[in-house]
Design a protein around this motif. Structure first.
Motif, PDB file in Angstrom:
ATOM      1  N   VAL A 129       0.850  -1.189   0.000  1.00 28.35           N
ATOM      2  CA  VAL A 129       0.000   0.000   0.000  1.00 28.35           C
ATOM      3  C   VAL A 129       0.884   1.237   0.000  1.00 28.35           C
ATOM      4  O   VAL A 129       1.739   1.406   0.887  1.00 28.35           O
ATOM      5  CB  VAL A 129      -0.936   0.030   1.232  1.00 28.35           C
ATOM      6  N   ASN A 130       0.694   2.100  -0.996  1.00 29.36           N
ATOM      7  CA  ASN A 130       1.455   3.347  -1.052  1.00 29.36           C
ATOM      8  C   ASN A 130       0.847   4.369  -0.099  1.00 29.36           C
ATOM      9  O   ASN A 130      -0.374   4.537  -0.060  1.00 29.36           O
ATOM     10  CB  ASN A 130       1.455   3.913  -2.476  1.00 29.36           C
ATOM     11  N   SER A 131       1.694   5.028   0.649  1.00 31.42           N
ATOM     12  CA  SER A 131       1.209   6.036   1.603  1.00 31.42           C
ATOM     13  C   SER A 131       0.718   7.268   0.847  1.00 31.42           C
ATOM     14  O   SER A 131       1.313   7.671  -0.164  1.00 31.42           O
ATOM     15  CB  SER A 131       2.332   6.437   2.569  1.00 31.42           C
ATOM     16  N   PRO A 132      -0.375   7.881   1.302  1.00 32.72           N
ATOM     17  CA  PRO A 132      -0.908   9.078   0.630  1.00 32.72           C
ATOM     18  C   PRO A 132       0.120  10.214   0.639  1.00 32.72           C
ATOM     19  O   PRO A 132       0.913  10.341   1.579  1.00 32.72           O
ATOM     20  CB  PRO A 132      -2.130   9.443   1.480  1.00 32.72           C
ATOM     21  N   LYS A 133       0.082  11.024  -0.406  1.00 34.19           N
ATOM     22  CA  LYS A 133       0.976  12.181  -0.457  1.00 34.19           C
ATOM     23  C   LYS A 133       0.279  13.372   0.191  1.00 34.19           C
ATOM     24  O   LYS A 133      -0.866  13.684  -0.115  1.00 34.19           O
ATOM     25  CB  LYS A 133       1.336  12.504  -1.906  1.00 34.19           C
ATOM     26  N   ILE A 134       0.985  13.998   1.116  1.00 33.69           N
ATOM     27  CA  ILE A 134       0.455  15.176   1.803  1.00 33.69           C
ATOM     28  C   ILE A 134       1.457  16.302   1.609  1.00 33.69           C
ATOM     29  O   ILE A 134       2.634  16.177   2.013  1.00 33.69           O
ATOM     30  CB  ILE A 134       0.233  14.908   3.308  1.00 33.69           C
ATOM     31  N   ALA A 135       1.023  17.389   0.993  1.00 36.08           N
ATOM     32  CA  ALA A 135       1.918  18.506   0.687  1.00 36.08           C
ATOM     33  C   ALA A 135       2.590  19.031   1.950  1.00 36.08           C
ATOM     34  O   ALA A 135       1.920  19.295   2.955  1.00 36.08           O
ATOM     35  CB  ALA A 135       1.144  19.618  -0.004  1.00 36.08           C
ATOM     36  N   GLY A 136       3.893  19.176   1.899  1.00 32.73           N
ATOM     37  CA  GLY A 136       4.646  19.729   3.026  1.00 32.73           C
ATOM     38  C   GLY A 136       5.056  18.708   4.064  1.00 32.73           C
ATOM     39  O   GLY A 136       5.674  19.059   5.068  1.00 32.73           O
ATOM     40  N   TYR A 137       4.740  17.433   3.828  1.00 38.95           N
ATOM     41  CA  TYR A 137       5.063  16.394   4.809  1.00 38.95           C
ATOM     42  C   TYR A 137       5.670  15.174   4.120  1.00 38.95           C
ATOM     43  O   TYR A 137       5.338  14.849   2.970  1.00 38.95           O
ATOM     44  CB  TYR A 137       3.820  15.966   5.589  1.00 38.95           C
ATOM     45  N   THR A 138       6.542  14.491   4.843  1.00 41.56           N
ATOM     46  CA  THR A 138       7.185  13.285   4.323  1.00 41.56           C
ATOM     47  C   THR A 138       6.881  12.112   5.253  1.00 41.56           C
ATOM     48  O   THR A 138       7.152  12.191   6.459  1.00 41.56           O
ATOM     49  CB  THR A 138       8.711  13.472   4.231  1.00 41.56           C
ATOM     50  N   PRO A 139       6.324  11.008   4.716  1.00 43.20           N
ATOM     51  CA  PRO A 139       6.024   9.833   5.558  1.00 43.20           C
ATOM     52  C   PRO A 139       7.287   9.030   5.850  1.00 43.20           C
ATOM     53  O   PRO A 139       8.213   8.996   5.032  1.00 43.20           O
ATOM     54  CB  PRO A 139       5.052   9.034   4.686  1.00 43.20           C
ATOM     55  N   ASP A 140       7.342   8.400   7.035  1.00 44.58           N
ATOM     56  CA  ASP A 140       8.529   7.583   7.337  1.00 44.58           C
ATOM     57  C   ASP A 140       8.525   6.287   6.516  1.00 44.58           C
ATOM     58  O   ASP A 140       9.566   5.644   6.365  1.00 44.58           O
ATOM     59  CB  ASP A 140       8.637   7.278   8.837  1.00 44.58           C
ATOM     60  N   PHE A 141       7.349   5.918   5.981  1.00 43.13           N
ATOM     61  CA  PHE A 141       7.267   4.778   5.067  1.00 43.13           C
ATOM     62  C   PHE A 141       6.479   5.212   3.833  1.00 43.13           C
ATOM     63  O   PHE A 141       5.276   5.467   3.920  1.00 43.13           O
ATOM     64  CB  PHE A 141       6.572   3.576   5.717  1.00 43.13           C
TER      65      PHE A 141
END
Length: 207
Positions: A129-141
């Motif tokens: 499952v690809n993590s959703p993209k949120i502008a201005g934030y980076t997911p750890d996975f």
């Protein structure tokens, strides 16, 4: 089932004399104990003593353990949470398609012992499952990889944490009469973070 003799009933009498005995009561008693009748050499009839003085009459009643079909199901779920560093929800959680394991078997109703066949499943894994993209934030996975599970595993729960990206603000104070920049204020921080800066004091100085 075991080949063992459960009980023996001995009858004594004289030639052509009726024994007054049938196997029906004994068979009924064993059936209550979860035995199934295979064969009864007496055919359920009252036994009569014969004329052979040299050989005793012997009748056998064969029974087997009653076996019941049994089944079992194990469902394993996957839940992925998306949160910011402060624990607040960043994006709605995702639930994967449950993995369902099934197995069947038999229970010996006499011994109460169970025999299970191997677990089976049409699919034993959760898709990546690809993590959703949120502008201005980076997911750890960026991606939760494919996860293979076994019947004895617990539900899968994953948490993806979004960290705020570095951000920069530049405030220019411009003299519109000359077109020149009087001063510049640079601010550094992270996404959605308050800068604690207003232009109020600088404007007051220029006034």
């Amino acid at each position: 089932t075991t080949g063992k003799t459960l009980a023996t009933k001995e009858l004594n009498g004289k030639s052509d004399e009726k024994s007054g005995y049938t196997t029906s009561d004994s068979i009924a008693n064993y059936e209550k104990q979860h035995y199934d009748l295979v064969s009864d050499e007496t055919n359920g009839s009252e036994l009569v003593f014969d004329h052979d003085d040299k050989v005793d009459q012997v009748y056998n009643v064969h029974l087997i353990h009653h076996l019941s079909s049994i089944s079992d199901t194990k469902t394993i779920n996957e839940t992925i949470h998306y949160v910011y560093e402060d624990g607040k929800t960043a994006s709605p959680y995702v639930v994967g398609t449950p993995v369902v394991f099934t197995r069947d078997g038999e229970r010996d109703e006499v011994t109460n012992k169970e025999h299970w066949n191997d677990w089976k499943s049409e699919k034993d894994s959760f898709d990546e499952v690809n993590s959703p993209k949120i502008a201005g934030y980076t997911p750890d996975f960026a991606t939760i990889e494919k996860i293979t599970v076994k019947p004895e595993d617990s539900d899968v729960v994953k948490t993806v944490i979004y960290k705020a990206n570095p951000q920069k603000i530049t405030v220019n104070y411009i003299d519109d009469t000359t077109g020149k920049t009087l001063s510049t204020k640079e601010l550094n921080g992270k996404s959605d973070e308050k800068s604690d800066y207003t232009t109020k004091d600088s404007i007051a100085e220029y006034e």
